[in-house]
Design a protein around this motif. Sequence first.
Motif, mmCIF file in Angstrom:
data_model
loop_
_atom_site.group_PDB
_atom_site.id
_atom_site.type_symbol
_atom_site.label_atom_id
_atom_site.label_comp_id
_atom_site.label_asym_id
_atom_site.label_seq_id
_atom_site.Cartn_x
_atom_site.Cartn_y
_atom_site.Cartn_z
ATOM 1 N N ALA A 45 -27.017 15.319 4.228
ATOM 2 C CA ALA A 45 -27.424 14.540 3.428
ATOM 3 C C ALA A 45 -28.966 14.136 3.508
ATOM 4 N N ASN A 46 -29.720 14.036 2.406
ATOM 5 C CA ASN A 46 -31.313 13.444 2.580
ATOM 6 C C ASN A 46 -31.930 14.530 3.222
ATOM 7 N N ASN A 47 -31.717 15.791 3.207
ATOM 8 C CA ASN A 47 -32.468 16.827 3.783
ATOM 9 C C ASN A 47 -33.821 17.130 3.414
ATOM 10 N N GLY A 48 -33.710 16.839 2.068
ATOM 11 C CA GLY A 48 -35.110 17.206 1.431
ATOM 12 C C GLY A 48 -36.052 16.035 1.570
ATOM 13 N N THR A 49 -35.745 14.905 1.779
ATOM 14 C CA THR A 49 -36.471 13.900 2.545
ATOM 15 C C THR A 49 -37.007 14.191 3.773
ATOM 16 N N ALA A 50 -36.121 14.358 4.684
ATOM 17 C CA ALA A 50 -36.600 14.844 5.915
ATOM 18 C C ALA A 50 -37.559 16.151 6.298
ATOM 19 N N GLN A 51 -36.985 16.958 5.240
ATOM 20 C CA GLN A 51 -38.084 18.075 5.362
ATOM 21 C C GLN A 51 -39.641 17.655 5.019
ATOM 22 N N SER A 52 -39.620 16.865 4.111
ATOM 23 C CA SER A 52 -41.148 16.516 3.697
ATOM 24 C C SER A 52 -41.631 15.680 4.709
ATOM 25 N N LEU A 53 -41.025 14.493 5.578
ATOM 26 C CA LEU A 53 -41.775 14.060 6.727
ATOM 27 C C LEU A 53 -41.661 15.049 7.849
ATOM 28 N N LEU A 54 -40.934 15.995 7.982
ATOM 29 C CA LEU A 54 -41.290 16.729 9.028
ATOM 30 C C LEU A 54 -42.539 17.725 8.727
ATOM 31 N N LYS A 55 -42.719 18.069 7.645
ATOM 32 C CA LYS A 55 -43.964 18.924 7.411
ATOM 33 C C LYS A 55 -45.192 18.135 7.364
ATOM 34 N N GLN A 56 -45.020 16.938 7.284
ATOM 35 C CA GLN A 56 -46.282 16.006 7.389
ATOM 36 C C GLN A 56 -46.513 15.655 8.776
ATOM 37 N N GLU A 57 -45.604 15.611 9.864
ATOM 38 C CA GLU A 57 -45.767 15.110 11.219
ATOM 39 C C GLU A 57 -45.793 16.383 12.049
ATOM 40 N N TYR A 58 -45.106 17.368 11.978
ATOM 41 C CA TYR A 58 -45.003 18.427 12.757
ATOM 42 C C TYR A 58 -46.147 19.104 13.270
ATOM 43 N N ARG A 118 -37.725 8.940 14.455
ATOM 44 C CA ARG A 118 -38.385 8.282 13.311
ATOM 45 C C ARG A 118 -37.899 8.672 12.023
ATOM 46 N N THR A 119 -37.854 10.128 12.017
ATOM 47 C CA THR A 119 -37.399 10.722 10.915
ATOM 48 C C THR A 119 -35.849 10.267 10.454
ATOM 49 N N MET A 120 -35.024 10.269 11.396
ATOM 50 C CA MET A 120 -33.679 9.884 11.206
ATOM 51 C C MET A 120 -33.658 8.429 10.591
ATOM 52 N N SER A 121 -34.617 7.578 11.249
ATOM 53 C CA SER A 121 -34.349 6.203 10.840
ATOM 54 C C SER A 121 -34.723 5.956 9.224
ATOM 55 N N LYS A 122 -35.375 7.059 8.883
ATOM 56 C CA LYS A 122 -36.001 6.929 7.545
ATOM 57 C C LYS A 122 -35.020 7.605 6.520
ATOM 58 N N THR A 123 -34.111 8.423 6.831
ATOM 59 C CA THR A 123 -33.534 9.505 6.044
ATOM 60 C C THR A 123 -32.002 8.908 6.255
ATOM 61 N N MET A 124 -31.542 8.334 7.161
ATOM 62 C CA MET A 124 -29.951 8.176 7.229
ATOM 63 C C MET A 124 -29.410 6.933 6.212
#
Length: 266
Positions: free
Chosen positions: A177-190, A205-211
């Motif tokens: 679930a919410n993998n699109g949002t998580a991918q966007s956050l990872l692209k910005q910070e990785y 941090r990513t899990m806290s914003k997508t769960m």
Amino acid sequence: MARRYDIEYAMEAISHAGTVLGVLAKDGVVLAAEKKVTGKLLDLSGAKDGGYGGSGEKIYLLNSASVETTSDLRVLSWAFRNVIGGVAGLTADANSLVNYARTAAQRHLLMYNEDIPVELLAQRLCDMKQGYTQYGGLRPFGVSLLYAGYDPHYHFQLYHSDPSGNYSGWKATCIGANNGTAQSLLKQEYKDTIEVKDAIGLVLRTMSKTMDSTTLGSEKLEFAVLTLDPETQQPKAKIYKPAEIDALLLAEGLTKKDEDTEMKTA
């Protein structure tokens, strides 16, 4: 090319499953997963005591080795090997694939006296998953996997496989679930130079914003890290116990209070 509706249905089921997130660092791999099966009456003693093979729902050891015990068979320590996995989708299907992966890893160890390479283990599972899309009377496995592992050939690696039997390597990715949002956050910070200690913070941090959950604690989260043992330089997997997960969340300032608790204290 004809559409495979059975594979599309499997992918749809996975998109509603608990989130599983992986990040590849210079000195290790970090996995985190959202637990969907929770409740006050659920017996979590196996997770609290560090049961064999993982905490029971989302993260598993796919290749493990010897165990040191006392004379009365109490476990002193596990000598973990080189691959752990996170699953999103139908848990029953995941259990079948995890057992198959463990058998393939041990067969390779018996035959060649070395740990199975991470990509080869992913290929073994994907060959079987693809077969289930090819013949009548069978259905695809309704589960996607993240493989976090280490071998001397390519060092730390992170792979993702889906119900069709395709697999791919990633620096950071998310399934469920919410993998699109998580991918966007990872692209910005990785960053390619990220280390495990920073990757742990990025994952949390990513899990806290997508769960989907309103709370973030050990009752809703599974966590694992694969690194090299500083003394032996052998891969070592650590699947965190609930108290250790809560300590990580507290250190990152991500502990959220339950809404009911906040209302009572207000």
